[in-house]
Scaffold this motif. Structure first.
Motif, short mmCIF file in Angstrom:
data_model
loop_
_atom_site.label_atom_id
_atom_site.label_comp_id
_atom_site.label_asym_id
_atom_site.label_seq_id
_atom_site.Cartn_x
_atom_site.Cartn_y
_atom_site.Cartn_z
N VAL A 191 57.33 -14.09 40.61
CA VAL A 191 56.47 -16.02 40.68
C VAL A 191 57.94 -17.02 39.64
O VAL A 191 57.77 -16.37 38.34
N MET A 192 58.14 -18.22 39.93
CA MET A 192 58.92 -18.91 38.93
C MET A 192 57.25 -19.65 37.38
O MET A 192 56.93 -19.87 37.76
N PRO A 193 58.14 -18.76 36.57
CA PRO A 193 57.18 -18.92 35.35
C PRO A 193 57.22 -20.55 34.72
O PRO A 193 58.12 -21.82 35.49
N LYS A 194 56.15 -21.25 34.00
CA LYS A 194 55.71 -22.33 34.16
C LYS A 194 56.19 -23.05 32.37
O LYS A 194 55.74 -21.68 31.50
N GLY A 195 56.84 -23.72 31.92
CA GLY A 195 56.91 -24.03 30.77
C GLY A 195 55.46 -24.19 29.79
O GLY A 195 54.39 -24.19 30.18
N TYR A 196 55.72 -24.15 28.57
CA TYR A 196 54.40 -24.33 27.32
C TYR A 196 55.12 -25.01 26.53
O TYR A 196 55.61 -25.19 25.82
N ALA A 197 53.22 -25.37 25.56
CA ALA A 197 53.49 -26.05 24.20
C ALA A 197 52.65 -24.48 23.60
O ALA A 197 52.30 -24.00 24.00
N VAL A 198 53.22 -25.14 22.38
CA VAL A 198 52.25 -24.53 21.22
C VAL A 198 50.94 -25.20 21.17
O VAL A 198 50.33 -25.66 22.07
#
Length: 295
Positions: A191-198
């Motif tokens: 499935v399409m992954p999501k970006g993320y933040a620190v």
């Protein structure tokens, strides 16, 4: 203003502190530490660093130790190593192939191995279906049969299995190894992954705030590729339509690593070949020996 660092007394002090006056010890470590000490003293004088500022930095580094794996790419050092390796390969005529880029701190040894294709997850049926397909090839375009492709990425919440604070993922979710067939082909079903933040309020975010920078990574998929006789490849692809694709806080985006996405009937497909360079041509041929989590 007097340059204290260059005085004979301080130069002798730095020689002794780095063990240069001792027969025992590691010569390489001594030489490196000597240069680190020299540079530190020069920075203190150049920027008029106070004792308070210095000890604040020491305190920050002590508290930040659990996040060094994020801070190092965040300040560009991990990307710098890629640039150095690229330059060394070019010097010996071993450039070409799929560009390398940062590994990041979230790889886990021991992912399940399958032949030809892998289903990455069965926990996220509501996400956009993503198929990544390609071949492992040499510079002449010939398939490298038996190559192992190691793939890992974040889930729909931007968390990696084994590092997920919610503890909601199964072991090795979104982590697989694929042994390619005779034609060098592989297929990833995910499935399409999501970006993320620190992590919020963590040491990395504190540092980036002080620098006036954000801590966001675009959605991406990591790869290792290995086969006998060829240089190990560490790379990743960034998802082309992510808003941070060209503004990755970890500097992982490189030319050739943002493949097009084809969408049809609610499914996304990415074509991504992994092109490897012969080991005997390479300045640095093996995977780095950095510590990695083993489960």
């Amino acid at each position: 203003m007097t340059n204290v660092t260059s005085t004979e007394y301080v130069q002798n002090l730095l020689d002794k502190a780095s063990g240069l006056d001792q027969a025992q010890g590691d010569p390489r470590l001594k030489a490196i530490l000597r240069d680190v000490l020299q540079a530190t003293c020069e920075l203190v004088e150049k920027h008029n660093i106070t004792e308070g500022e210095f000890w604040s930095a020491v305190s920050f580094m002590g508290n930040a130790a659990p996040e060094f794996g994020l801070i190092v790419p965040g300040i560009g050092i991990e990307h710098f190593f890629d640039l150095v390796l690229d330059a060394r390969d070019k010097e010996v005529g071993a450039d070409g192939g799929t560009p390398r880029t940062i590994e990041g701190p979230l790889y886990v040894e021991g992912a399940p191995l399958s032949d030809n294709e892998a289903v990455m997850s069965n926990q996220e049926e509501n996400g956009e279906r993503l198929y990544i397909r390609g071949r492992v090839l040499n510079l002449d375009g010939n398939p490298l049969s038996g190559a192992i492709v190691d793939v890992w990425h974040a889930n729909l919440s931007g968390f990696y299995s084994h590092f997920d604070p919610t503890n909601s993922q199964e072991p090795f979710n979104n982590r697989r190894k694929i042994k390619v067939g005779a034609d060098g082909s592989y297929l990833v079903k995910t499935v399409m992954p999501k970006g993320y933040a620190v992590p919020p309020n963590g040491s990395t975010e504190q540092l980036l705030d002080k620098l006036g920078r954000h801590g966001n990574r675009p959605a991406h998929v990591h790869f290792f590729a290995d086969v006998d006789g060829y240089r190990h490849l560490t790379t990743q692809i960034n998802i082309a339509d992510d808003p941070f694709v060209m503004d990755d806080f970890a500097y992982g985006t490189r030319e050739g690593l943002v493949p097009d996405i084809k969408r049809e009937n609610g499914e996304a497909t990415i074509e991504f070949d992994l092109v490897l360079v012969a080991k005997e041509k390479s300045a640095i041929a093996d995977r780095s020996s950095r510590p990695r989590l083993t489960v």
